[in-house]
Design a protein around this motif. Structure first.
Motif, PDB file in Angstrom:
ATOM      1  N   VAL A 166      -6.724  55.479  -1.162  1.00 51.22           N
ATOM      2  CA  VAL A 166      -8.307  55.713  -1.320  1.00 51.22           C
ATOM      3  C   VAL A 166      -8.792  56.457   0.015  1.00 51.22           C
ATOM      4  O   VAL A 166      -9.688  57.305  -0.266  1.00 51.22           O
ATOM      5  CB  VAL A 166      -8.745  54.351  -1.636  1.00 51.22           C
ATOM      6  N   PHE A 167      -8.526  55.977   1.196  1.00 54.38           N
ATOM      7  CA  PHE A 167      -9.089  56.614   2.385  1.00 54.38           C
ATOM      8  C   PHE A 167      -8.788  58.082   2.477  1.00 54.38           C
ATOM      9  O   PHE A 167      -9.572  58.935   2.844  1.00 54.38           O
ATOM     10  CB  PHE A 167      -8.933  55.870   3.719  1.00 54.38           C
ATOM     11  N   ASP A 168      -7.370  58.178   2.289  1.00 59.23           N
ATOM     12  CA  ASP A 168      -7.075  59.452   2.280  1.00 59.23           C
ATOM     13  C   ASP A 168      -7.489  60.622   1.270  1.00 59.23           C
ATOM     14  O   ASP A 168      -7.908  61.762   1.717  1.00 59.23           O
ATOM     15  CB  ASP A 168      -5.399  59.624   2.199  1.00 59.23           C
ATOM     16  N   ASP A 169      -7.731  60.094   0.176  1.00 62.07           N
ATOM     17  CA  ASP A 169      -8.436  60.855  -1.070  1.00 62.07           C
ATOM     18  C   ASP A 169      -9.731  61.271  -0.470  1.00 62.07           C
ATOM     19  O   ASP A 169     -10.283  62.331  -0.732  1.00 62.07           O
ATOM     20  CB  ASP A 169      -8.504  60.135  -2.025  1.00 62.07           C
ATOM     21  N   PHE A 170     -10.486  60.360   0.115  1.00 61.55           N
ATOM     22  CA  PHE A 170     -11.917  60.610   0.379  1.00 61.55           C
ATOM     23  C   PHE A 170     -12.128  61.710   1.564  1.00 61.55           C
ATOM     24  O   PHE A 170     -12.739  62.550   1.754  1.00 61.55           O
ATOM     25  CB  PHE A 170     -12.654  59.137   0.892  1.00 61.55           C
ATOM     26  N   GLN A 171     -11.041  61.166   2.564  1.00 62.86           N
ATOM     27  CA  GLN A 171     -11.141  62.185   3.852  1.00 62.86           C
ATOM     28  C   GLN A 171     -10.844  63.524   3.499  1.00 62.86           C
ATOM     29  O   GLN A 171     -11.195  64.475   3.888  1.00 62.86           O
ATOM     30  CB  GLN A 171     -10.182  61.499   4.782  1.00 62.86           C
ATOM     31  N   ALA A 172      -9.780  63.593   2.397  1.00 62.28           N
ATOM     32  CA  ALA A 172      -9.438  64.861   1.784  1.00 62.28           C
ATOM     33  C   ALA A 172     -10.491  65.934   1.231  1.00 62.28           C
ATOM     34  O   ALA A 172     -10.684  66.846   1.475  1.00 62.28           O
ATOM     35  CB  ALA A 172      -8.277  64.903   0.977  1.00 62.28           C
ATOM     36  N   SER A 173     -11.239  64.875   0.637  1.00 61.64           N
ATOM     37  CA  SER A 173     -12.510  65.475  -0.209  1.00 61.64           C
ATOM     38  C   SER A 173     -13.484  66.038   0.733  1.00 61.64           C
ATOM     39  O   SER A 173     -13.925  67.191   0.511  1.00 61.64           O
ATOM     40  CB  SER A 173     -13.031  64.584  -1.049  1.00 61.64           C
ATOM     41  N   ALA A 174     -13.862  65.645   1.933  1.00 61.94           N
ATOM     42  CA  ALA A 174     -14.499  66.230   3.013  1.00 61.94           C
ATOM     43  C   ALA A 174     -13.969  67.526   3.458  1.00 61.94           C
ATOM     44  O   ALA A 174     -14.602  68.295   3.771  1.00 61.94           O
ATOM     45  CB  ALA A 174     -14.710  65.125   4.010  1.00 61.94           C
TER      46      ALA A 174
ATOM     47  N   ALA B 227     -13.903  52.139   6.940  1.00 64.70           N
ATOM     48  CA  ALA B 227     -12.613  52.473   7.120  1.00 64.70           C
ATOM     49  C   ALA B 227     -12.472  53.952   7.649  1.00 64.70           C
ATOM     50  O   ALA B 227     -12.023  54.249   8.530  1.00 64.70           O
ATOM     51  CB  ALA B 227     -11.763  52.146   6.157  1.00 64.70           C
ATOM     52  N   CYS B 228     -13.311  54.827   6.980  1.00 62.71           N
ATOM     53  CA  CYS B 228     -13.134  56.362   7.081  1.00 62.71           C
ATOM     54  C   CYS B 228     -13.898  56.443   8.634  1.00 62.71           C
ATOM     55  O   CYS B 228     -13.531  57.496   9.097  1.00 62.71           O
ATOM     56  CB  CYS B 228     -13.863  57.053   5.835  1.00 62.71           C
ATOM     57  N   ILE B 229     -14.877  55.878   8.950  1.00 55.83           N
ATOM     58  CA  ILE B 229     -15.592  56.066  10.064  1.00 55.83           C
ATOM     59  C   ILE B 229     -14.677  55.842  11.373  1.00 55.83           C
ATOM     60  O   ILE B 229     -14.552  56.171  12.428  1.00 55.83           O
ATOM     61  CB  ILE B 229     -16.999  55.927  10.201  1.00 55.83           C
TER      62      ILE B 229
ATOM     63  N   ASP C 283     -14.488  62.076  13.354  1.00 61.53           N
ATOM     64  CA  ASP C 283     -14.795  63.405  13.857  1.00 61.53           C
ATOM     65  C   ASP C 283     -15.046  64.182  12.592  1.00 61.53           C
ATOM     66  O   ASP C 283     -15.311  65.345  12.681  1.00 61.53           O
ATOM     67  CB  ASP C 283     -13.476  64.114  14.217  1.00 61.53           C
ATOM     68  N   LEU C 284     -14.941  63.662  11.426  1.00 62.60           N
ATOM     69  CA  LEU C 284     -15.003  64.432  10.136  1.00 62.60           C
ATOM     70  C   LEU C 284     -16.519  64.218   9.487  1.00 62.60           C
ATOM     71  O   LEU C 284     -16.873  65.262   8.768  1.00 62.60           O
ATOM     72  CB  LEU C 284     -13.959  63.996   9.408  1.00 62.60           C
ATOM     73  N   PHE C 285     -17.258  63.621   9.995  1.00 63.49           N
ATOM     74  CA  PHE C 285     -18.610  63.270   9.196  1.00 63.49           C
ATOM     75  C   PHE C 285     -19.582  63.248  10.508  1.00 63.49           C
ATOM     76  O   PHE C 285     -19.301  62.778  11.716  1.00 63.49           O
ATOM     77  CB  PHE C 285     -18.712  61.866   8.464  1.00 63.49           C
TER      78      PHE C 285
END
Length: 761
Positions: free
Chosen positions: A576-584, A612-614, A619-621
């Motif tokens: 789930v987290f990988d999918d979200f980060q990949a969308s960014a 979880a993603c932050i 660095d991504l957001f």
């Protein structure tokens, strides 16, 4: 019964921009405050955009003595004291946080300008679909800025509507909401549930339709309950919890256990209600109920988590007058699949299920011989499309709604043969809701999309040669709004493991793509699909910042059936987290946005996603908004209805799941930034004092840990803010004034946190 199965999942209601399908802080006891908090106005060292000013964070006490041993791994819980919502120390901590976050958000001219514009955009009439009960039609309407929608009654579809129930008259601030409604079969009586301050607890009242007056009784201790009328119109089944120590107003944290099924007769006090079923050896079970269309049977749908249910039934004809516990019989006895009862023909009941069908099918079970080897399939599983809902209308027709690549498909089939009768012409978007009954040939359904506020259609199966007619269209009170000025795309991008994930992207209709401020919203859990729907806040973001909206349909949801759900739950949660980060990453690589312009947002299980993603990819957001999130993955199961989420997260008491949860738990993976790539994005954490779905303690502990970590770093320049709202809960029933206030806070925070070069106010 589907709504009961999904009711306890940590989903955010009424705040998300996309449509969630499946299925809003003051504390009370004052004691001597034992710790002081700094509220000095010394600004942090600097480069916040727009000359942002921040403050010293409160010094949250760390209790190093609290330590638990999880399967040989010792974990400290230094902020456990924040789990007590009634402690004076907790109250002081909340007050200190609001003294930082509230001025930060509100003490600027942009807040007022955004609030004024948002209020203007919000002010348009909103309608629910009509539904017939007895001699009348009923529908909900909000004239624009009313805190709660009003329930109207009319004799015919063309007659003048009159107010039947106005929740706005029940409280001055709009914090009492009409959360549940149910009419008797003959339409003469009306039962309705009221929620206060956003709590999941409701009080059920009953009303005589002819006089529009309520009966004296009030049913209390009700939560996650259906209201199922017997066909003699004398009363209904409902679920209630026993008395518990302390409060039951939504600000408590106790687990919800030992729900029991009762039968209530109209006009009698609650203490005379008849106990019909209980399972004392299974305190976590929740009991939904539904009376079959013929009135002979009551079906008990029982869940212990947020997926998989079992079924029992009782013969009401044999039971006669309900005076004692019902004699219940087994239908389904293993928690291994979902079963939603649709209708019955005699002893044969029809169900929607994912048993041996990840995309769902319709089956028939004979109550006189319910063994699995005797089940028959009426409508097989579709190879690709997900059967999202089924209802019986016009005596012998099944109305099926499918999800096809995240978009709605509507069609009718024969109850006798399962054969396709007709397809409904649906634009690219979402069926919002459907009303109809087996005894009526008439149906209504609503349609919405990212650029369509709402259309309501009427169709009569008694006139099969006629097409559905547009009954009502919802329109904005906004001059110059033209959907052709916007562009909606659906892209399929690769995730970390190569899985193709769909994502909707909404922006202004321009020939070229250039980096713009981007709001990336996600959920990813509990088999809940995020389908296209209209959202004022999203439109405001695009219009005000010349921005881009993005909604990735990440794994864990139900967009592609149970396989999609399973690939994002339990030990697969990292997907789930990988999918979200990949969308960014996709949005950045394809020039839709840039790292300094992207903000992520999610609520409830989506708040966990943001947390979880932050931690994993700060660095991504540029910015993050985490609303009412599940942040402590080692103790979530100990509060209110949290134990039900083990079906998606796993149980920390099992080593395999503990090891997995510890890897991504937002609270337990906070870091102190040591270089620029580890600096946290500007972060706004939001929660509410009456959220008894995801207790505020999750957000309080996470904020304390984050602020403590970043104070040790010279790298961290961006703010970490906690905003706690009072007289609000998880999202359902939130009054319009509070929804606009919260949305204004979010948009102002985004403005101050992103690289925004255009602002249209």
């Amino acid at each position: 019964m589907k709504s009961i199965i999904r009711a306890a999942s940590p989903r955010l209601i009424g705040i998300a921009h996309g449509k969630l399908k499946g299925n809003n802080v003051a504390f009370l006891i004052n004691r001597n405050f034992v710790h002081s908090y700094s509220t000095s106005t010394k600004p942090l060292a600097t480069n916040f955009a727009k000359n942002m000013v921040s403050y010293d964070y409160p010094e949250a006490r760390k209790d190093e003595t609290i330590e638990e041993d999880f399967h040989g791994t010792k974990v400290k819980d230094v902020y456990r004291w924040l789990e007590d919502p009634d402690a004076a120390e907790t109250q002081a901590y909340v007050d200190a946080q609001n003294k930082i976050s509230q001025p930060f958000l509100e003490n600027c001219e942009q807040w007022q300008k955004i609030n004024t514009k948002l209020t203007k955009l919000w002010n348009y009439p909103k309608y629910g679909i009509p539904a017939k009960h007895g001699d009348f039609y009923y529908f909900h309407k909000n004239s624009g800025l009313q805190n709660q929608s009003v329930l109207y009654q009319q004799e015919t579809l063309s007659s003048e509507p009159k107010v039947f129930l106005d929740p706005n008259a029940l409280s001055a601030d709009g914090t009492i909401a009409l959360s549940q409604t149910s009419f008797s079969d003959d339409g003469k009586y009306f039962a309705y549930g009221l929620s206060e301050s956003g709590s999941d607890w409701i009080k059920i009242k009953t009303r005589d339709v002819a006089t529009c007056k309520d009966f004296d009784e009030v049913l209390e201790k009700v939560k996650f309950s259906s209201i199922a009328w017997t066909k003699d119109n004398k009363g209904f089944f409902y679920g209630r919890y026993p008395d518990q120590a302390g409060k039951t107003d939504g600000s408590e944290t106790q687990q919800n256990e030992n729900q029991k099924l009762y039968y209530h007769r109209i006009g009698e006090p609650q203490e005379k209600d008849v106990l019909c079923a209980e399972f004392p050896e299974q305190p976590s079970w929740r009991i939904g109920s539904g009376v079959t269309d013929c009135g002979k049977y009551v079906i008990l749908s029982i869940v212990k988590d947020c997926r998989d249910n079992i079924l029992y039934y009782a013969d009401l004809e044999k039971a006669g007058e309900i005076k004692s516990k019902l004699e219940i019989h087994e239908i389904i006895t293993k928690f291994e699949s979902d079963y939603d009862v649709i209708t019955n023909t005699g002893s044969k009941i029809f169900l929607r299920t994912n048993k041996n069908a990840p995309n769902y099918r319709v089956i028939c079970i004979d109550l006189e011989n319910p063994a699995e080897e005797n089940w028959t399939t009426l409508i097989p599983e579709h190879e690709k499309d997900v059967l999202d809902s089924v209802m019986c209308v016009d005596g012998n027709k099944l109305l099926l709604e499918y999800i096809r690549d995240v978009k709605s498909v509507l069609q009718a089939h024969s109850l006798e043969t399962g054969e396709l009768i007709r397809k409904f012409d649906i634009d690219i978007g979402t069926i919002g809701s459907i009303s109809g009954e087996k005894k009526y040939s008439e149906i209504f359904y609503s349609f919405t999309s990212f650029l369509t506020p709402g259309k309501i259609y009427r169709f009569d199966f008694a006139k099969p040669n006629e097409e559905p007619t547009l009954f009502r269209e919802i329109k904005l009170n906004l001059e110059g709004f033209n959907s052709n000025d916007y562009k909606v795309e659906q892209k399929f991008y690769p995730s970390k493991d190569g899985t193709k994930v769909p994502m909707f992207i909404i922006r202004k209709n321009k020939e070229t793509v250039e980096p713009r401020p981007c709001l990336l919203y996600g959920y990813g859990g509990f088999n809940i699909s995020i389908q296209p729907s209209f959202g004022i806040v999203g439109l405001m973001f695009i219009d005000t910042f010349d921005g881009v909206l993005a909604y990735p349909n990440i794994r864990g949801g139900g967009e592609y059936g149970e396989k999609w759900h399973n690939s994002g739950r339990l030990l697969n949660k990292q997907n789930v987290f990988d999918d979200f980060q990949a969308s960014a990453e996709y949005l950045i690589e394809n020039n839709y946005t840039s790292k300094d312009r992207i903000v992520i947002q999610g609520g409830s299980n989506g708040g966990l996603l943001v947390g979880a993603c932050i931690n994993q990819r700060p660095d991504l957001f540029a910015a993050a908004v985490a609303q009412v999130g599940v942040m402590d993955m080692l103790r979530f199961h100990k509060f209110t209805i949290g134990h039900a989420w083990c079906s998606d997260y796993g149980n920390p008491s099992e080593k395999e799941h503990f090891d997995n949860l510890l890897k991504y738990s937002p609270l337990h993976n906070v870091h102190t930034p040591k270089d620029a790539n580890e600096e946290y994005p500007s972060t706004l954490i939001q929660t509410a004092d009456h959220d008894d779905r995801v207790s505020p303690l999750h957000s309080l502990k996470f904020a304390a840990a984050l602020q403590e970590a970043v104070k040790k770093s010279d790298i961290q320049k961006k703010p970490i803010l906690l905003r706690v709202y009072s007289k609000a809960g998880h999202g359902a029933g939130k009054p319009t004034t509070k929804r606009i206030e919260e949305a204004t806070d979010i948009l102002t925070f985004m403005y101050k946190s992103l690289n925004v070069d255009t602002i249209n106010l």
